[in-house]
Enzyme design. Structure first.
Site, mmCIF file in Angstrom:
data_model
loop_
_atom_site.group_PDB
_atom_site.id
_atom_site.type_symbol
_atom_site.label_atom_id
_atom_site.label_comp_id
_atom_site.label_asym_id
_atom_site.label_seq_id
_atom_site.Cartn_x
_atom_site.Cartn_y
_atom_site.Cartn_z
ATOM 1 N N GLY A 132 24.995 -26.598 -8.080
ATOM 2 C CA GLY A 132 23.702 -26.359 -7.440
ATOM 3 C C GLY A 132 22.644 -27.245 -8.062
ATOM 4 O O GLY A 132 22.183 -28.211 -7.454
ATOM 5 N N GLU A 248 9.352 -29.265 -0.155
ATOM 6 C CA GLU A 248 10.066 -27.984 -0.217
ATOM 7 C C GLU A 248 9.478 -27.132 -1.344
ATOM 8 O O GLU A 248 9.229 -25.933 -1.182
ATOM 9 C CB GLU A 248 11.561 -28.231 -0.457
ATOM 10 C CG GLU A 248 12.345 -26.933 -0.606
ATOM 11 C CD GLU A 248 13.856 -27.141 -0.774
ATOM 12 O OE1 GLU A 248 14.341 -28.267 -0.555
ATOM 13 O OE2 GLU A 248 14.532 -26.166 -1.131
ATOM 14 N N GLN A 342 4.255 -1.547 -10.481
ATOM 15 C CA GLN A 342 4.103 -0.477 -11.474
ATOM 16 C C GLN A 342 2.987 0.496 -11.067
ATOM 17 O O GLN A 342 3.114 1.712 -11.229
ATOM 18 C CB GLN A 342 3.809 -1.107 -12.846
ATOM 19 C CG GLN A 342 3.776 -0.131 -13.998
ATOM 20 C CD GLN A 342 5.165 0.429 -14.341
ATOM 21 O OE1 GLN A 342 6.171 -0.106 -13.899
ATOM 22 N NE2 GLN A 342 5.196 1.504 -15.099
ATOM 23 N N LEU A 343 1.918 -0.032 -10.497
ATOM 24 C CA LEU A 343 0.792 0.824 -10.101
ATOM 25 C C LEU A 343 1.152 1.754 -8.942
ATOM 26 O O LEU A 343 0.438 2.716 -8.668
ATOM 27 C CB LEU A 343 -0.422 -0.034 -9.717
ATOM 28 C CG LEU A 343 -1.085 -0.778 -10.884
ATOM 29 C CD1 LEU A 343 -2.192 -1.685 -10.370
ATOM 30 C CD2 LEU A 343 -1.652 0.194 -11.923
ATOM 31 N N GLY A 346 6.802 5.569 -8.474
ATOM 32 C CA GLY A 346 8.123 5.600 -7.833
ATOM 33 C C GLY A 346 8.116 5.048 -6.421
ATOM 34 O O GLY A 346 9.121 4.481 -5.966
#
Ligand SMILES: Cc1cc2nc3c(=O)[nH]c(=O)nc-3n(C[C@H](O)[C@H](O)[C@H](O)COP(=O)(O)OP(=O)(O)OC[C@H]3O[C@@H](n4cnc5c(N)ncnc54)[C@H](O)[C@@H]3O)c2cc1C
Length: 385
Positions: A132, A248, A342-343, A346
């Site tokens: 790659g 690109e 994070q703020l 869940g």
């Protein structure tokens, strides 16, 4: 700060794209995610909207616009809405420059009209299972037939965006072994018809993110490719890649900036609504400080991206400039998006929230188009190191 990089035409185009996304993408996006790709007829809709012909000269049916800024507008608007146009940015931002720069008159007349309408979707195949970052190590071969009418293509490619749906794939293949002085010599571009005998699409790969763009393995067994489908000169592919990779990488930098900006917006909206311990998450000093830090990071990314867009339009964006812009924006976007997730607590981990998709989608921007390590090597080399 007011941005000066876009003119009235770009802003009018932005309105059109925003309305199109609201009407044609947002309502069906969950279904695309489930299917693992955008449907084929969506690309026809993009063709009808004129998205694929923006930079194509008018004589071939396009709008004849110069520069990359319209592409940047699309990228920004998709990120803003938390969606994508499947793998279509490969078609326009990666494949088109090769067709325009190295296609001869006959090829342009043959390929550009169906390219614009979405009847001929394209992909580009550089990466192989064994190589790659070190593209000069590729093993796919294309041998010219004894009568000189066609190449015989053999080998395999992987991670090819749009590889499942593509009608033509720009394949990098060795037409001659590497020379002792130059490992990069002997690689050629062939625009391969995906209906050719011996051409096979392998697995559609399951990815961490970018769920609506198909990414495939391809294999070639004695595929006959007419010499008329060779793009540019034999053995020159590496210099062609060198010419086009800065654009690109600029496109990836714009995407990273736009995703980080969208993440800050999503998080700002979320913390205003979410209540914990009887007050909004926004009311905590930590939340304000985190979002202020993120906002200033996004401002810095915007400055880098806008300067790079201007430099590209002026034909001055060097390989090192593009590598530096990609390195900075993709690395910082990762930090910003992580903080914004994070703020959300869940809920940020749940797919139904766009922040979780941004988190997964942005990860690959430090890998594809050249990894961050490869970007650092390019920048360091430009510093004489
Ligand atoms: C979602 C997705 C879509 C993609 N789409 C396409 C596509 O459409 N067409 C296409 O051709 N390719 C595509 N790619 C391939 C992509 O460009 C490659 O994955 C990328 O260039 C890295 O190559 P690799 O995966 O072989 O990693 P490797 O080259 O094996 O790298 C492994 C690790 O070694 C590090 N490394 C490599 N060289 C050096 C060095 N000199 N110094 C220090 N560290 C180094 C890398 O940074 C990396 O951390 C796609 C990849 C993904 C994940």
């Amino acid at each position: 700060m007011r941005r000066t990089v876009f003119n009235e035409d770009h802003e009018a185009f932005r309105e059109t794209i925003r309305a199109f996304i609201e009407a044609e993408v947002v309502p069906v996006y969950d279904r695309w995610i489930e299917a693992g790709q955008a449907p084929r007829d969506f690309y026809k809709k993009l063709g009808e909207l004129g998205v694929f012909g923006i930079e194509v000269p008018e004589e071939y049916g396009g709008a004849g616009e110069h520069g990359f800024k319209f592409n940047a507008v699309i990228t920004e608007e998709c990120a803003r809405a938390g969606v994508s146009f499947g793998g279509s940015s490969v078609h326009t931002a990666l494949c088109l420059p090769y067709l325009l720069a190295y296609g001869n008159e006959e090829q342009k007349r043959r390929w550009l009209p169906p390219f614009i309408s979405g009847d001929m979707m394209t992909a580009i195949a550089m990466t192989e299972p064994g190589t790659g970052s070190d593209l000069a190590g590729m093993k796919t071969t294309a041998k010219l037939s004894a009568d000189g009418t066609h190449y015989v293509l053999n080998g395999a490619k992987t991670f090819i965006t749009g590889g499942v749906l593509a009608d033509r794939v720009i394949v990098c293949a060795r037409t001659a072994p590497p020379s002792a002085e130059d490992r990069r010599a002997g690689i050629t571009l062939l625009v391969v018809d995906t209906t050719s005998e011996g051409y096979a699409v392998g697995r559609k790969l399951e990815k961490l993110g970018l769920k609506t763009s198909d990414t495939a393995e391809l294999s070639f067994t004695d595929v006959k490719v007419p010499v008329e489908d060779r793009l540019g000169e034999e053995g020159k592919a590496f210099s062609y890649l060198g010419q086009n990779l800065p654009q690109e990488r600029l496109g990836i930098a714009v995407g990273a900036y736009a995703q980080a900006a969208a993440a800050v917006r999503f998080a700002t909206e979320y913390v205003r609504d979410r209540e914990v311990f009887g007050k909004t998450v926004a009311s905590f000093q930590n939340t304000k400080f985190v979002l202020a830090d993120c906002r200033s990071e996004v401002d810095a990314m915007e400055a880098v991206v806008d300067r790079a867009l201007e430099a590209h339009d002026a034909g001055e964006l060097t390989a090192a400039d593009a590598a530096s812009a990609k390195l900075f924006t993709t690395e910082r976007a990762a930090v910003v998006i992580d903080k914004c997730l994070q703020l959300h607590g869940g809920y940020g981990y749940m797919q139904e929230y766009p922040i979780s998709r941004l988190y997964a989608d942005t990860r690959v921007s430090r890998i594809y188009g050249g990894t961050s390590e490869v970007m650092r090597s390019i920048v360091a080399k430009s510093m004489g190191l």
